[in-house]
Design a protein around this motif. Sequence first.
Motif, PDB file in Angstrom:
ATOM      1  N   TYR A 188      -9.024 -42.872 -44.520  1.00 25.25           N
ATOM      2  CA  TYR A 188      -8.031 -41.591 -44.785  1.00 25.25           C
ATOM      3  C   TYR A 188      -7.338 -41.310 -43.665  1.00 25.25           C
ATOM      4  O   TYR A 188      -6.031 -41.089 -43.659  1.00 25.25           O
ATOM      5  CB  TYR A 188      -8.811 -40.368 -45.347  1.00 25.25           C
ATOM      6  CG  TYR A 188      -9.017 -40.116 -46.681  1.00 25.25           C
ATOM      7  CD1 TYR A 188      -8.985 -41.188 -47.382  1.00 25.25           C
ATOM      8  CD2 TYR A 188      -9.565 -38.860 -47.165  1.00 25.25           C
ATOM      9  CE1 TYR A 188      -9.308 -41.027 -48.944  1.00 25.25           C
ATOM     10  CE2 TYR A 188      -9.786 -38.835 -48.548  1.00 25.25           C
ATOM     11  CZ  TYR A 188      -9.670 -39.736 -49.242  1.00 25.25           C
ATOM     12  OH  TYR A 188     -10.131 -39.629 -50.599  1.00 25.25           O
ATOM     13  N   HIS A 189      -7.856 -41.612 -42.346  1.00 23.52           N
ATOM     14  CA  HIS A 189      -6.910 -41.462 -41.249  1.00 23.52           C
ATOM     15  C   HIS A 189      -5.778 -42.251 -41.173  1.00 23.52           C
ATOM     16  O   HIS A 189      -4.762 -42.080 -40.834  1.00 23.52           O
ATOM     17  CB  HIS A 189      -7.730 -41.428 -40.107  1.00 23.52           C
ATOM     18  CG  HIS A 189      -6.795 -41.403 -38.700  1.00 23.52           C
ATOM     19  ND1 HIS A 189      -6.470 -40.143 -38.320  1.00 23.52           N
ATOM     20  CD2 HIS A 189      -6.813 -42.514 -37.587  1.00 23.52           C
ATOM     21  CE1 HIS A 189      -5.769 -40.230 -37.152  1.00 23.52           C
ATOM     22  NE2 HIS A 189      -5.721 -41.654 -36.884  1.00 23.52           N
ATOM     23  N   ASP A 217      -8.086 -40.061 -30.384  1.00 23.44           N
ATOM     24  CA  ASP A 217      -7.614 -39.092 -31.408  1.00 23.44           C
ATOM     25  C   ASP A 217      -6.693 -38.365 -30.219  1.00 23.44           C
ATOM     26  O   ASP A 217      -6.666 -37.970 -29.197  1.00 23.44           O
ATOM     27  CB  ASP A 217      -8.802 -38.099 -31.780  1.00 23.44           C
ATOM     28  CG  ASP A 217      -8.169 -37.267 -32.607  1.00 23.44           C
ATOM     29  OD1 ASP A 217      -8.906 -36.816 -33.799  1.00 23.44           O
ATOM     30  OD2 ASP A 217      -7.059 -36.241 -32.397  1.00 23.44           O
ATOM     31  N   ARG A 268     -13.933 -36.515 -35.715  1.00 22.94           N
ATOM     32  CA  ARG A 268     -12.861 -36.153 -36.740  1.00 22.94           C
ATOM     33  C   ARG A 268     -13.544 -35.160 -37.849  1.00 22.94           C
ATOM     34  O   ARG A 268     -12.863 -34.662 -38.504  1.00 22.94           O
ATOM     35  CB  ARG A 268     -12.534 -37.512 -37.105  1.00 22.94           C
ATOM     36  CG  ARG A 268     -11.017 -37.244 -37.961  1.00 22.94           C
ATOM     37  CD  ARG A 268     -10.372 -38.699 -38.050  1.00 22.94           C
ATOM     38  NE  ARG A 268      -9.727 -39.196 -36.812  1.00 22.94           N
ATOM     39  CZ  ARG A 268      -9.467 -40.292 -36.282  1.00 22.94           C
ATOM     40  NH1 ARG A 268     -10.082 -41.433 -37.421  1.00 22.94           N
ATOM     41  NH2 ARG A 268      -8.839 -40.864 -35.358  1.00 22.94           N
ATOM     42  N   SER A 317      -7.591 -50.995 -36.301  1.00 25.80           N
ATOM     43  CA  SER A 317      -7.673 -49.356 -36.085  1.00 25.80           C
ATOM     44  C   SER A 317      -8.240 -49.254 -34.535  1.00 25.80           C
ATOM     45  O   SER A 317      -9.330 -50.156 -34.497  1.00 25.80           O
ATOM     46  CB  SER A 317      -8.001 -48.713 -37.026  1.00 25.80           C
ATOM     47  OG  SER A 317      -9.383 -48.508 -36.968  1.00 25.80           O
ATOM     48  N   GLU A 361      -3.116 -41.118 -43.251  1.00 27.70           N
ATOM     49  CA  GLU A 361      -2.597 -39.854 -42.415  1.00 27.70           C
ATOM     50  C   GLU A 361      -3.028 -38.750 -43.516  1.00 27.70           C
ATOM     51  O   GLU A 361      -2.532 -37.881 -43.499  1.00 27.70           O
ATOM     52  CB  GLU A 361      -0.947 -40.286 -42.423  1.00 27.70           C
ATOM     53  CG  GLU A 361      -0.757 -41.251 -41.381  1.00 27.70           C
ATOM     54  CD  GLU A 361       0.797 -41.209 -41.301  1.00 27.70           C
ATOM     55  OE1 GLU A 361       1.623 -40.632 -42.161  1.00 27.70           O
ATOM     56  OE2 GLU A 361       1.446 -41.796 -40.398  1.00 27.70           O
ATOM     57  N   ALA A 362      -4.267 -38.936 -44.036  1.00 27.28           N
ATOM     58  CA  ALA A 362      -4.826 -37.719 -44.772  1.00 27.28           C
ATOM     59  C   ALA A 362      -6.165 -37.428 -44.130  1.00 27.28           C
ATOM     60  O   ALA A 362      -7.085 -38.115 -43.328  1.00 27.28           O
ATOM     61  CB  ALA A 362      -5.156 -38.118 -46.254  1.00 27.28           C
TER      62      ALA A 362
END
Lengths: 990, 266
Positions: free
Chosen positions: A843-844, A404, A701, A642, A847-848
């Motif tokens: 969601y990451h 992160d 997160r 990812s 980009e939410a």
Amino acid sequence: MLNRIEVAQKSPSTDSPAHRILKAIREDLRLPAEDATLIRVYTLEMDLSSNELDRAGKELFHDPITETYSLNKPLASNFDWLIEAGYKPGVTDNVGRSAREGVADCLGKKLSDGDQVYTSRQVLLRGSLNREQAIRIATTLLANDLIETWQVISREEWEKSPGIPAVSRKVVVPHKPEVREIVLPENPEALQKLSDEMLLSLTLEEMQAIRAHFAEPVRRADRQKLGLPPFPTDVELEMIAQTWSEHCKHKIFAADVEYTDEKGETRIIHSLFKTFIKAVTDAVRPKAPWLKSVFTDNAGIIAFCDGWDIAMKAETHNSPSALDPYGGAMTGIVGVNRDILGCGMGCKPIFNTDVFCFASPFYDKPVPEKLHHPKRLFKEVHRGVKDGGNESGIPTVNGSIVFDDRYLGKPLVFCGTGGLIPSEINGKPSWEKSIESGDRIVMAGGRIGKDGIHGATFSSAALTEASPVSAVQIGDPITQKKMLDFMLEAREQGLYRFVTDNGAGGLSSSLGEMARESGGCKLHLDRAPLKYAGLDPWEILVSEAQERMSFAVPPQDWEAFKDLAARRDVEISDLGTFTNTGLFECFYQERPVCSMDMNFLHDGNPKLYIKAQWTATRHLEPPASILAGRDLKTDALTLLSSLNICSKESWVRQYDHEVQGQSVVKPFTGARNDGPSDAAVVRPLYDRKDGVVVSHGLVPRYSDIDAYHMAACAVDEAMRNAVAVGAEPGKLAALDNFCWPDPVESPSTPDGQYKMAQLVRANQALYDLCLAYDLPLISGKDSMKNDYGRGKNRISVPPTLLVTIIGPVADSTKSVTMDFKNPGDKIYVLGLTCDELGASEYYHMLEAIGNTVPKVDAAANLNLYRKLFEAIQKNLLRSVHDCSDGGLWVSLAESSLAGRLGCEVDLSKMIQDGGLSDIALLFSESQGRFVVSVSPQNAKAFESALQGSAMACIGDVISENTIQVNRADKVLIQTTVEEVLEKWQPPLNL
Amino acid sequence: MTAPRIAVLTGYGINSDAELAHSFNLAGGKAERVHLHDCIDGHVRLEDFDILAVPGGFSFGDHIASGKVFANRLRYKLGDQLLRLREKKIPIIGICNGFQVLVKLGLLPGTEPASFTQTCTLTYNDSSRYEDRWCYLRTETGTPSIWLKGIERLYLPVRHGEGKFIPGSAELLKSLEASKQTCLRYYLEDGSLPPEGPDGFPANPNGSTAHVAGLCSSDGLVFGLMPHPEAHVLATQHPRWHRDGLKIEGDGLQIFRNAVNYLLRG
């Protein structure tokens, strides 16, 4: 006399370390180097005849088959740039220390303290690089300015004046040790300024309490009698600062907190530690008679099996790792090893765990002053933990790496160690220890230098560009391994009464704690062995030089203790006596330099009062336009690549995860040994099937939505992982490691009240979940200032809680792994799937953040976990894998790829909360769920064993390589094992 | 004859001594962990044992080169004793770091008579990385190694950063191969040799010349290998026992049993 021995490979074919450097120059720095050669340089500072020097070069320093060497003559030739880097004086040089011993053996010489060997690395580069680029290679790849010096020489410069002179790195401190009286001014500003200037990290209230203590008339009179000044000496003030540091005293967890919730209701919490952490353990204790030692020692101890106990501790080493990632991380792992050595009468470390949090290694924006690029941090932290663990002979069995970009300001480096100890040693419970007045104070292991001075107070402050250099230490695993071997022998022979480690705060902390046992001590600081002369007495007391343990040795055992240490090549020193005077007394050359009232030292610090205000934040949901009509196969494959989901194999494989020969569930499993295990099981006693499970949970997160659910999910994830390999709920214990941004409101932390409220909520969740799961907390640690910089540019880590779980596994041969095993096996999803995509990996990717954070239904989950445990005991399961980051899809894909077997499933059969979207079914991160496989003949028995819990058979393992995910008639994803591997394996194979 | 006594060396960063001692005990021997310092100062005499075992680990942190500083100490502090062990035909095994020590001492592949002349080496893996990974191995048919008697294949983990075998010369390799002293090699799972060069990875985990994983002396008594047989004596140590089921014992145990039986049968 100084001599340089240089060693190089005869052929590039064996110069693989240089190839790796070249790869890093090209790939990490994107510079056009064409070739690299490595030369190792040993500088010998000792009187040697030319024959002796030649013999050392020939017999010791070079390999006759692959290497060539030179004596006082450069080997370098044919390069465009030469870069040489070596440690600064006083920095631990482990290779130099071993080389010195080798020289003594090889030449049959007795060496004096002044005879030393220093090491350097010389890299020859070819390619069209300019000076600025060569300097960049030196400073961002080959050397760390904080601890190393370097020089860059061009071909032209070399031709003009070839060679590099041999240079001594002897530490010379032109200083006569002294003790100063520190006058504490009455003026508050002056008092605070004094604390800041001396790097004491003490608040004004604390400074005032100290001032008041020393102003008491009776104290003044006593001090006068002893010949001590009215105000504290530097020895005394530094000792108080160490003892009262956030690192040692956990002031934030002990504070009174005024917490106001969303409805405006306020309550006062008297100590988060007592209210939540200790309280939950007290509440569970009646159901957990197997708790042996909690919170009081260096680690928690629980019963393991007949005659044996296990211990566990997890620590962080964030600030040192930010500055010197290699040394800082290595010190982290060998430091937590010492917590286990110093726990009870001394446990044997049997495994390590490590969890790292970094910014993306592909971060492409400018990196703030004094910080390292996250890729370098990642590589160097990993190398430090790898060397520390591997060289200590302790297997690294469990961990994770989380990314992160808010970890740019401070990486989090969690290191844990598990230990084994007989329940009784020489007829006494091994977790109890005591000290009697008259016992000797004995320090064993490494020597004391200026390394790590102010480590404890420094880690209690935010990093800035002016952070101190001396806060850095480098571990020496071999010196520690020697001490470990010695200590376990001394333990069996009953040669000491008490042991603890020297970590943060050095002797001031270890002896400060030990002296509480007897009620005081008389410590002779000048008797401690030093790396070099010139240390002030206060520096000796607070130095965090590594690899040291402190012992209380009864006078009658001293000779035997000393003899054994000599036979194990371990340096020990007798520093004085434990007393019962109520005073912590230090002497330097027989003169008193410190006389501290022990009660004031340990309990005199004023309590903090911190305000906390909770307001829930609303985040934007991803717009419907983005969610509509997505190509789910593309999304699914992208998710597998990812950073938080892809394979970490290339890193984890570099840890020795099998030394000591006890692994039962290894970090890797499956048909090709590359599937990621949920947890580790080790079998520490070769002749028994009893195993120890270790797992962890970490979901930072989720703090973006609510730190309560972040903490709840961390507990659930750790439980799930343990249960997945076969652990029994109700028999497990947990450890909490909080890493928070500064939660105290101040000009530099205007949102302190919110961060403190997050901390309160996380603690509440920890309490609620541990209570629901009968999961006592046995040890923990907090690191509360994980910020970088000030004001607008401040970078704060997301509030992060690591939950580590350990426990006994009665029969380790019943354990289960996560890989699909046989075509035809039935695939089930256990647990309820809800629409909980908030702060998810999916969601990451979009980009939410969203708002539907996963919530834990502890009662339902525990019920499921118990049934699953019973079913595993009946051998009804072929595979079990928990659902976490990336949801059901990722678990399914991982079980498939690990087994190299395809699968065909229908998600419409899943037990769901309402009608979920395809995206939610695939990627929602609802807690308490597993993907399991069961042989067809066991399906019925399994289903009846799980009756009453959410459970659905969704398909089959197939022999083909196809992974097909349907929803009734609709194909959502169709891919292959190979395609999945192609996405999942490479991203972090750097 | 009673159970043979095995001296398992410890100290200075050796770290696989406990499991190695256990392996010898499982095989019917009587293993004792012996600290190198006690050997040097005369508390313990290596000649009083029937077998010498040098375990894996990070002796002196692998500093300078793996096994080098430990080998140097053995040579200069215990050299005479070691040569007498060879004269007395006492079996010696070196595993991983212990193998590196024996090679750097010159006891493997060894000279006739025994001397401290290094003829081969073990150096940086081609990957330049320390790795823990399981490997398929085959023994050389007709090898004189008493340790490998009756063993054809083994599945064992390697855990090292410096295991690449390099012979001093092509001729030496040829003669070692002729005398079957290159007694253990890395193979593919199907039993064929890995490809040469980088494609041989990971079956050949370090880039060893001719895929050599272990060596023995010409009389077969001294044996060294990079993989860890002591890490696969229990069935639960196999990385895939959850898939393939538990065997009776791990592949590595037979190596220790061979040495114990060799002594028991005289």
